[in-house]
Design an enzyme around this catalytic site. Structure first.
Site, short mmCIF file in Angstrom:
data_model
loop_
_atom_site.label_atom_id
_atom_site.label_comp_id
_atom_site.label_asym_id
_atom_site.label_seq_id
_atom_site.Cartn_x
_atom_site.Cartn_y
_atom_site.Cartn_z
N ALA A 32 31.35 -8.08 50.46
CA ALA A 32 30.83 -9.38 50.92
C ALA A 32 29.57 -9.21 51.77
CB ALA A 32 31.90 -10.06 51.77
N TYR A 46 36.92 -14.10 44.05
CA TYR A 46 37.96 -14.52 44.98
C TYR A 46 38.32 -15.92 44.52
CZ TYR A 46 37.90 -10.80 48.44
OH TYR A 46 38.04 -9.60 49.08
N SER A 82 30.10 -9.55 44.95
CA SER A 82 31.19 -10.33 45.54
C SER A 82 30.98 -11.83 45.45
CB SER A 82 31.34 -9.94 47.02
OG SER A 82 32.24 -10.84 47.67
N LYS A 89 41.47 -6.01 40.07
CA LYS A 89 41.12 -5.08 41.15
C LYS A 89 42.13 -5.19 42.29
CE LYS A 89 37.41 -4.02 44.44
NZ LYS A 89 37.91 -4.46 45.76
N THR A 114 39.99 -9.94 42.06
CA THR A 114 40.60 -9.23 43.19
C THR A 114 41.94 -9.87 43.55
OG1 THR A 114 38.45 -8.57 44.00
CG2 THR A 114 40.25 -8.58 45.61
N PRO A 116 32.39 -4.33 44.79
CA PRO A 116 31.99 -5.61 45.38
C PRO A 116 32.26 -5.62 46.88
CG PRO A 116 34.00 -5.85 44.09
CD PRO A 116 33.52 -4.46 43.89
N HIS A 139 41.73 -1.86 48.75
CA HIS A 139 40.72 -2.64 49.48
C HIS A 139 40.14 -1.83 50.65
CE1 HIS A 139 39.42 -6.93 49.08
NE2 HIS A 139 38.88 -6.69 50.25
N GLY A 199 37.73 5.53 49.76
CA GLY A 199 37.55 6.81 50.45
C GLY A 199 36.74 7.84 49.71
N ASP A 254 38.85 3.25 43.41
CA ASP A 254 37.98 3.23 44.58
C ASP A 254 38.81 3.52 45.82
OD1 ASP A 254 37.64 -0.42 44.89
OD2 ASP A 254 39.03 0.92 45.88
N ARG A 312 33.83 9.99 48.99
CA ARG A 312 32.67 10.38 49.80
C ARG A 312 32.02 11.66 49.26
NH1 ARG A 312 33.99 6.07 50.76
NH2 ARG A 312 34.55 5.06 52.74
C1 FNR Z 1 35.11 -4.85 50.86
N1 FNR Z 1 35.84 -4.94 49.67
C2 FNR Z 1 35.77 -6.10 48.94
N2 FNR Z 1 36.44 -6.18 47.74
C3 FNR Z 1 36.35 -7.30 46.96
O1 FNR Z 1 36.96 -7.37 45.90
N3 FNR Z 1 35.55 -8.35 47.38
C4 FNR Z 1 34.86 -8.32 48.55
O2 FNR Z 1 34.15 -9.26 48.87
C5 FNR Z 1 35.00 -7.18 49.37
N4 FNR Z 1 34.38 -7.14 50.59
C6 FNR Z 1 34.39 -5.97 51.33
C7 FNR Z 1 33.65 -5.90 52.52
C8 FNR Z 1 33.59 -4.70 53.22
C9 FNR Z 1 32.77 -4.61 54.47
C10 FNR Z 1 34.29 -3.55 52.73
C11 FNR Z 1 34.22 -2.23 53.45
C12 FNR Z 1 35.06 -3.64 51.58
C13 FNR Z 1 36.61 -3.77 49.14
C14 FNR Z 1 35.70 -2.89 48.27
O3 FNR Z 1 35.44 -3.52 47.03
C15 FNR Z 1 36.35 -1.54 47.95
O4 FNR Z 1 37.63 -1.77 47.40
C16 FNR Z 1 36.47 -0.59 49.16
O5 FNR Z 1 35.41 -0.79 50.04
C17 FNR Z 1 36.45 0.86 48.66
O6 FNR Z 1 36.68 1.74 49.72
P1 FNR Z 1 35.49 2.51 50.51
O7 FNR Z 1 34.61 3.23 49.50
O8 FNR Z 1 34.75 1.48 51.28
O9 FNR Z 1 36.25 3.48 51.38
C1 LAC Z 2 36.74 -7.89 53.19
C2 LAC Z 2 36.74 -8.98 52.19
C3 LAC Z 2 35.59 -9.89 52.21
O1 LAC Z 2 37.41 -6.88 52.92
O2 LAC Z 2 37.00 -8.51 50.93
O3 LAC Z 2 36.11 -8.02 54.21
#
Ligand code: FNR
Ligand code: LAC
Length: 372
Positions: free
Chosen positions: A92, A143, A119, A238, A169, A90, A262, A298, A296, A300
């Site tokens: 945003a 959230y 999200s 999560k 989350t 998820p 996160h 990193g 989750d 790649r």
């Molecule tokens: C997130 N992540 C996140 N997690 C969640 O539970 N709700 C959310 O709305 C968001 N929003 C969000 C925005 C952006 C721009 C990023 C990069 C990440 C966290 C996401 O679910 C996840 O845990 C990480 O992004 C995993 O790591 P990688 O693959 O981005 O390195």
């Molecule tokens: C973020 C939130 C929205 O990491 O999860 O930006």
């Protein structure tokens, strides 16, 4: 454009050598403040980068003379039949990457047979996603708000719109100290569907810190039970980084956990998810009602997916890479990202004699002890 915010409308298959290329290419498509909202972490960004580096702490031992060919990626997760163990985390506000936002992400995930995590801070409504992809495998990420009328509305609307489970989350109760957002004064430039009538309609124009401030900080085990009273569907917690929290979540009725920090956006200095997975997986396995684990952070490479599965994960989530794919190619871009990981994973499966995802869970992995 959305009110002067330029949005990509690209819809094309991506040709890449690896996922790392996308982070740079997306810089030329996503407007600067939004780009660095994605491509950044908390404080010194050590955890953000170490999530990927830490996969080097583990080695895949090749196996020969296995007589195996034609490995397969299909897997099952909580009753869902998936074509890949790679899932969409998820994230945003997909509208910062593409005008189609979560509709294209859901389409790309469906085409790849991947579980889509949507999200609470999505731009598109759950009804729009349902109209676009029908019964594709998808969970809604929560959230929790301080206002349980809001939470009840999100849960009920999501279930009605074909979301068959939830990610709760728990690791982002306040925003991590994200310097990129401070420097660019990032705020969400596109309305967030669930907030059009709630929170005073505040979604668009809010910073991450402001959105979190209206969310709940005091989340505890009882909240898992409260969600399950509203909708008796799987709830996956999560944001778990230690065995103690895994046990707490499962003891409170969680149907699964996501080992996550996160994406390094919250506590900088938190351990890489792959480094804590073995301890957590061991604890979960010893608990009488074993629940599935997602990792989750990193991820790649196909070899990262392989290592996470071999160390105890049942699915592996990607975040930033699919958003770059969404910007660069829309639904087909998201699908291309998942399929790139699949391609690399199949090579490692052939070279280790793992015909199925289940086989990977028994593959030989060596831990390199850097302290030695
Ligand atoms: C997130 N992540 C996140 N997690 C969640 O539970 N709700 C959310 O709305 C968001 N929003 C969000 C925005 C952006 C721009 C990023 C990069 C990440 C966290 C996401 O679910 C996840 O845990 C990480 O992004 C995993 O790591 P990688 O693959 O981005 O390195
Ligand atoms: C973020 C939130 C929205 O990491 O999860 O930006």
């Amino acid at each position: 454009y959305y009110k002067g915010f330029p949005q990509s409308t690209r819809e094309e298959k991506l040709h890449m050598v690896n996922l790392n290329e996308l982070e740079n290419e997306a810089k030329y498509v996503i407007p600067e403040a939004a780009y660095y909202y994605i491509a950044s972490g908390a404080e010194n960004e050590w955890t953000w980068r170490n999530n990927t580096q830490a996969f080097n702490h583990f080695q895949i031992v090749p196996r020969a003379l296995t007589g195996m060919q034609d490995p397969e990626l299909n897997t099952e997760f909580l009753g869902m039949k998936l074509k890949t163990p790679v899932m969409i985390c998820p994230i945003a506000c997909h509208g910062i990457a593409n005008a189609e936002a979560e509709i294209d992400t859901a389409k790309g995930a469906k085409a790849a047979g991947s579980l889509f995590g949507m999200s609470t801070y999505a731009n598109k409504s759950v009804q729009e996603v349902q109209a676009a992809v029908g019964d594709s495998p998808r969970y809604m990420q929560l959230y929790l708000s301080k206002n349980w009328d809001f939470n009840k509305m999100v849960i009920e609307e999501s279930v009605k719109a074909g979301f068959t489970g939830f990610f709760l989350t728990v690791d982002a109760l306040v925003s991590g100290y994200r310097e990129a957002n401070l420097r660019t004064n990032f705020t969400y430039p596109v309305p967030l569907a669930f907030f059009n009538e709630w929170n005073g309609g505040k979604g668009e124009g809010q910073s991450v810190a402001q959105m979190y401030a209206s969310s709940a900080q005091n989340i505890g085990p009882d909240d898992i039970r409260k969600i399950k009273k509203i909708a008796d569907v799987p709830v996956i917690v999560k944001g778990i980084e230690c065995a103690e929290d895994a046990m707490l979540a499962i003891g409170a009725g969680a149907d699964g956990i996501v080992v996550s920090n996160h994406g390094g956006r919250e506590v900088d200095g938190a351990p890489a998810t792959i480094d804590v997975l073995p301890e957590i997986a061991k604890a979960v396995k010893s608990y009488d009602h074993r629940v599935p684990i997602i990792l989750d952070g990193g991820v790649r490479r196909g070899s990262h997916v392989f290592k996470a599965l071999a160390l105890g994960a049942d699915l592996v989530g990607i975040g930033r890479p699919f958003l770059y794919g969404l910007a660069l190619g829309g639904a087909q871009g998201v699908q291309s990202v998942i399929e790139q990981l699949n391609k690399e994973l199949l090579i490692d499966m052939q070279l280790t004699g793992c015909k199925t995802i289940e086989d990977i869970k028994h593959a030989k992995i060596d831990h390199i002890d850097y302290t030695a």
